[in-house]
Design a protein around this motif. Sequence first.
Motif, mmCIF file in Angstrom:
data_model
loop_
_atom_site.group_PDB
_atom_site.id
_atom_site.type_symbol
_atom_site.label_atom_id
_atom_site.label_comp_id
_atom_site.label_asym_id
_atom_site.label_seq_id
_atom_site.Cartn_x
_atom_site.Cartn_y
_atom_site.Cartn_z
ATOM 1 N N ALA A 138 0.834 -1.201 0.000
ATOM 2 C CA ALA A 138 0.000 0.000 0.000
ATOM 3 C C ALA A 138 0.873 1.257 0.000
ATOM 4 O O ALA A 138 0.466 2.305 -0.473
ATOM 5 N N ASP A 139 2.096 1.135 0.526
ATOM 6 C CA ASP A 139 3.027 2.266 0.506
ATOM 7 C C ASP A 139 4.446 1.722 0.298
ATOM 8 O O ASP A 139 4.643 0.498 0.179
ATOM 9 N N ILE A 140 5.428 2.608 0.287
ATOM 10 C CA ILE A 140 6.784 2.163 -0.050
ATOM 11 C C ILE A 140 7.344 1.173 0.991
ATOM 12 O O ILE A 140 7.868 0.124 0.612
ATOM 13 N N PRO A 141 7.220 1.440 2.300
ATOM 14 C CA PRO A 141 7.779 0.461 3.254
ATOM 15 C C PRO A 141 7.190 -0.936 3.072
ATOM 16 O O PRO A 141 7.908 -1.936 3.169
ATOM 17 N N GLN A 142 5.882 -1.007 2.810
ATOM 18 C CA GLN A 142 5.273 -2.332 2.617
ATOM 19 C C GLN A 142 5.778 -2.996 1.337
ATOM 20 O O GLN A 142 5.982 -4.213 1.286
ATOM 21 N N THR A 143 6.000 -2.193 0.307
ATOM 22 C CA THR A 143 6.520 -2.773 -0.947
ATOM 23 C C THR A 143 7.949 -3.280 -0.720
ATOM 24 O O THR A 143 8.323 -4.351 -1.217
ATOM 25 N N VAL A 144 8.730 -2.535 0.062
ATOM 26 C CA VAL A 144 10.102 -2.972 0.373
ATOM 27 C C VAL A 144 10.054 -4.329 1.086
ATOM 28 O O VAL A 144 10.827 -5.235 0.766
ATOM 29 N N VAL A 151 -0.417 4.744 -4.453
ATOM 30 C CA VAL A 151 -0.117 6.145 -4.747
ATOM 31 C C VAL A 151 -0.988 7.003 -3.832
ATOM 32 O O VAL A 151 -2.216 6.826 -3.812
ATOM 33 N N PRO A 152 -0.368 7.921 -3.051
ATOM 34 C CA PRO A 152 -1.167 8.748 -2.138
ATOM 35 C C PRO A 152 -2.272 9.493 -2.889
ATOM 36 O O PRO A 152 -2.051 9.980 -3.992
ATOM 37 N N GLY A 153 -3.450 9.509 -2.286
ATOM 38 C CA GLY A 153 -4.583 10.198 -2.911
ATOM 39 C C GLY A 153 -5.361 9.304 -3.869
ATOM 40 O O GLY A 153 -6.413 9.673 -4.367
ATOM 41 N N THR A 154 -4.830 8.118 -4.162
ATOM 42 C CA THR A 154 -5.513 7.186 -5.069
ATOM 43 C C THR A 154 -5.840 5.948 -4.241
ATOM 44 O O THR A 154 -4.920 5.269 -3.771
#
Length: 406
Positions: free
Chosen positions: A126-132, A152-155
């Motif tokens: 859902a965000d960069i840390p989770q993707t990492v 993507v924030p806002g989406t």
Amino acid sequence: MKISNAEIFVTCPGRNFVILKIETDQGVVGYGDGTLNGRELPVASYLRDCMVPMLIGMDPRRIEDIWQTLYRGAYWQGGPVAMSALASVDIALWDIKGKMAGMPIYDLLGGRSRDRLMLYGHASGADIPQTVDAVGAWFERGYKVIRAQTGVPGTKTIYGVNPAGGASLGFVPSQADLPIEHVWDSEAYLRMVPKLFETLSSRFGDSVQFVHDSHHRLRPIEAARLSKELEQFRLFWLEDVCRPERADRFRLIRNASTTPLALGEVFHGIQECQPYFEENLIDFIRIAAIHTGGLTHARRIIDYAALHDVRTGLHGPPDVSPIGMAAHVHLGAWAPNFGVQEWATMPAPEMNDVFAHEHVIEGGHVTPSGAPGLGIRFNEDEARKHEFKRSYIGLNRLPDGTAWNY
Ligand code: KDG
Ligand code: MG
């Protein structure tokens, strides 16, 4: 030798697949995959109403002649539905030929060019840390090429990222009974993606290469900007930046950077590849044998690609069944210009009841089994238990409500 019967299975062991069984008067049976995601029943009807009546009585050994007869004989040549239907026939015929010869299909194609094929897996968050975190899990398993997609924030929702949030290692549902609407905002996306790869590069250095899929959503000038900004991160490839109908638009993107480009998962024939190969506009061809007339035609595309130093990255999302994936394993074992194989099969337990194979997946590679034909077993009784469920791919709208490419 004659084709004595053909049976179409539309089965849903976790998701829909169109599987064709061809029987022969000598008892040898072959299976093919003609799944076209979200359009499964039109393929089944094309097979039932147009192709199967012609197949009965044909000599299954004459794969090329059957291919040309079904392709040219339609008059309305090509198109995704017909080429998926034709693929299922062609793959089943190669399966029969391999079983008759007692050889795996890669041997019929000319033999293996390698012992095992490099795979890539899907990581998202859902965000960069989770993707990492998700990328880290593939890395631990030995994968050297990993696809990374992030929210993507806002989406609220975006292709390739689990709508439930959290890190995702693999299959992300993008299907529903009616199309789910997402909002697509190019600017927000273009601000986010370079940040993702900056973080991944500093975390993983040179030990991994990344794939990223823009899923045909950008305009050429936006795609040129993205490929330029990502150049420093040396991606394995940047995929489907724009819709492929206008190859000339790719010149702008090509000239903007040396980021390798991958394209072609929505292609259904060699003609669509032609401008991209002839003008050296792409580096990886993403066709699926199950949408491009099977092994017969995919092999032709792969040979043509080799002439232009284009490597394979055959499409391997959850909507390609294990039968289609087996066809890709054989093509990849043979292809001198193999690049990487996407592997994102459905993890549903029912899948293992319906499909079984001995292709060994380990340490970021698949080692083809030497079993005759495709090397796949299809359990018809189990398949019959899983009825078709209507299901759509998502829909995109721009922030002002305009319909956009998914
Ligand atoms: O049916 C659509 C999917 O096959 C597609 O969304 C998957 O883009 C895809 C990929 O690269 O796996
Ligand atoms: Mg893709």
